[in-house]
Design an enzyme around this catalytic site. Structure first.
Site, mmCIF file in Angstrom:
data_model
loop_
_atom_site.group_PDB
_atom_site.id
_atom_site.type_symbol
_atom_site.label_atom_id
_atom_site.label_comp_id
_atom_site.label_asym_id
_atom_site.label_seq_id
_atom_site.Cartn_x
_atom_site.Cartn_y
_atom_site.Cartn_z
ATOM 1 N N LYS A 102 0.770 -1.244 0.000
ATOM 2 C CA LYS A 102 0.000 0.000 0.000
ATOM 3 C C LYS A 102 0.805 1.301 0.000
ATOM 4 O O LYS A 102 0.356 2.310 -0.533
ATOM 5 C CB LYS A 102 -0.952 -0.015 1.199
ATOM 6 N N ASP B 20 -8.107 0.278 6.836
ATOM 7 C CA ASP B 20 -8.104 -0.943 7.644
ATOM 8 C C ASP B 20 -6.730 -1.157 8.268
ATOM 9 O O ASP B 20 -6.552 -1.989 9.129
ATOM 10 C CB ASP B 20 -8.395 -2.142 6.747
HETATM 11 C C1 LIG Z 1 -3.481 -6.204 1.557
HETATM 12 C C2 LIG Z 1 -4.445 -5.565 0.641
HETATM 13 N N1 LIG Z 1 -4.674 -6.132 -0.544
HETATM 14 C C3 LIG Z 1 -5.534 -5.597 -1.430
HETATM 15 C C4 LIG Z 1 -6.212 -4.431 -1.141
HETATM 16 C C5 LIG Z 1 -7.200 -3.923 -2.131
HETATM 17 O O1 LIG Z 1 -6.904 -2.694 -2.683
HETATM 18 P P1 LIG Z 1 -8.102 -1.780 -3.221
HETATM 19 O O2 LIG Z 1 -8.841 -1.272 -2.021
HETATM 20 O O3 LIG Z 1 -7.429 -0.745 -4.009
HETATM 21 O O4 LIG Z 1 -8.992 -2.645 -4.025
HETATM 22 C C6 LIG Z 1 -5.988 -3.794 0.089
HETATM 23 C C7 LIG Z 1 -6.681 -2.552 0.424
HETATM 24 O O5 LIG Z 1 -6.542 -1.981 1.487
HETATM 25 C C8 LIG Z 1 -5.087 -4.369 1.009
HETATM 26 O O6 LIG Z 1 -4.841 -3.814 2.194
#
Ligand SMILES: Cc1ncc(COP(=O)(O)O)c(C=O)c1O
Length: 401
Positions: free
Chosen positions: A76, A123
């Site tokens: 992220k 989150d």
């Molecule tokens: C570990 C992880 N994978 C995938 C995502 C998904 O990203 P997006 O919200 O851009 O779909 C998030 C989003 O917070 C994440 O924390």
């Protein structure tokens, strides 16, 4: 188990498609150069899991391991750091290309911009990335986390010097709280999702995520036939889809978006196929905390609508299965420590290949012994307690209330 995996394959309408200039290979190469200027930058590994591919009856499985990203255990930070860099460049009336890390964190820039406060709702993973970036810059970050967030994730954000709290509301409500605080206090909102009237920062965030895709493009000797991408709001999936669509044109891999069934807003939007975004409300009690988002990112959706092929909504046990498989692969394969949101795509691929009741979905996705499948493990064990109880103790714990 009771719950099943569901698939939607919207019929692609002909005609004009969403413009991908902002995710073109040339643009993303520059984003990648920005990230390369960070002293902590190292390309994350792309693991070829040949043993697992053989076991599942596939031609190849490649997993990008984002647990190695900047020492932060998730991808992220790529988004938050690039968005903040762009915001600063804009304020300074500079091109981001002239604002590499050393300059961005310099006294000179700090003096010019004065004190800034960045605010976001998260989150955990995005907030940690924003807090980390603000910390590098000697600036402030305020982070609101939704109900049920892991205290461990809160502590990690606090350790980056941010002001952080878990609020009694879901993710989408926390986003609105961050927005109203930004307006009231003159803070800069760095949110990883777009809506009408809030598009610059989320566009930069998506471009930041695309660095992962650019690294993959450079790391893979041969183009994958299939890409599986997990979605919360769909910004990350949109970024990777857009980049590969730009690189490969009509010859792009088959792209499948995977979401938890308790927070499948992108799936519902694809299913309705009526030109509107469809939301999920309430608590969204899934173990995949990073994907527990009920409102799609408008820009992410524009890309996915025109360039993604399949949308899957799946139960939590599939993420748990992915975590166990990646952590305990066949002999000879390198293991990947993958958290709930990171592992769901590999879990989904395995389920499609192994579960006879998924045969029609497997065939619809054209998965067979010639397929070279790419997944991104977007996080490591960002919630260690949950990771251990799932992978070591074999549990699928219910959501923390
Ligand atoms: C570990 C992880 N994978 C995938 C995502 C998904 O990203 P997006 O919200 O851009 O779909 C998030 C989003 O917070 C994440 O924390």
């Amino acid at each position: 188990m009771g719950e099943e995996l569901k698939l939607v394959q919207p019929v692609k309408k002909r005609g004009e498609r969403y413009q991908l200039d902002f995710l073109s290979k040339e643009t993303v190469k520059k984003v990648c150069s920005f990230h390369k200027s960070f002293p902590v930058y190292q390309e994350t590994p792309l693991v070829s899991m040949d043993g697992l591919a053989k076991e599942l009856g596939l031609g190849g499985i490649f997993v990008k391991d984002e647990s190695y990203r900047f020492g932060l255990n998730a991808f992220k930070v790529l988004g938050g750091s690039y968005a903040i860099g762009n915001y600063m460049a804009q304020k300074l009336q500079m091109d981001i290309a002239d604002l590499p890390y050393q300059k961005m964190v310099s006294e000179e820039v700090r003096n010019k911009l004065g004190e800034l406060t960045f605010v976001t709702a998260t989150d955990g993973n995005h907030g940690r990335g924003v807090a980390w970036t603000a910390n590098q810059l000697g600036q402030k970050a305020v982070v609101y986390m939704p109900k049920g967030s892991a205290p461990e994730r809160l502590e990690r954000i606090r350790a980056e010097g941010a002001e952080v709290s878990i609020e009694d509301m879901n993710y989408d409500e926390a986003v609105r709280l961050a927005y109203s605080m930004a307006k009231e206090k003159g803070w800069i909102m760095v949110q990883d999702t777009a809506w009408e009237g809030y598009t610059d920062i989320p566009t930069w965030i998506m471009q930041g995520y695309a660095t992962m895709g650019y690294e993959i493009y450079e790391q893979l000797a041969e183009k994958p036939t299939h890409i599986f991408l997990q979605a919360g709001v769909g910004s990350m999936a949109g970024a990777i889809t857009g980049l590969f669509a730009d690189i490969c044109g009509e010859d792009r891999p088959i792209i499948t978006i995977v979401e938890p069934n308790k927070a499948d807003c992108v799936f519902r939007t694809a299913q309705a196929d009526d030109g509107k975004l469809h939301f999920v409300t309430g608590d969204m009690d899934t173990i995949m905390a990073g994907l527990a988002c009920g409102e799609p990112c408008s820009i992410g959706w524009d890309v996915l609508r025109d360039y993604a092929d399949n949308f899957i909504s799946c139960p939590d046990y599939i993420a748990a299965k992915g975590m166990r498989m990646l952590g305990n692969p066949p002999k000879g394969d390198i293991r990947v420590i993958s958290g709930e949101s990171g592992a769901v795509t590999l879990g989904c691929v395995a389920e499609l290949m192994q579960n006879p009741s998924c045969r029609s979905v497997k065939e619809a996705l054209k998965l067979d012994e010639n397929s070279r499948v790419l997944c991104i493990s977007t996080e490591g064990d960002t919630d260690k307690e949950n990771y251990q109880s799932i992978v070591w103790d074999g549990k699928v714990p219910s959501f923390r209330k």
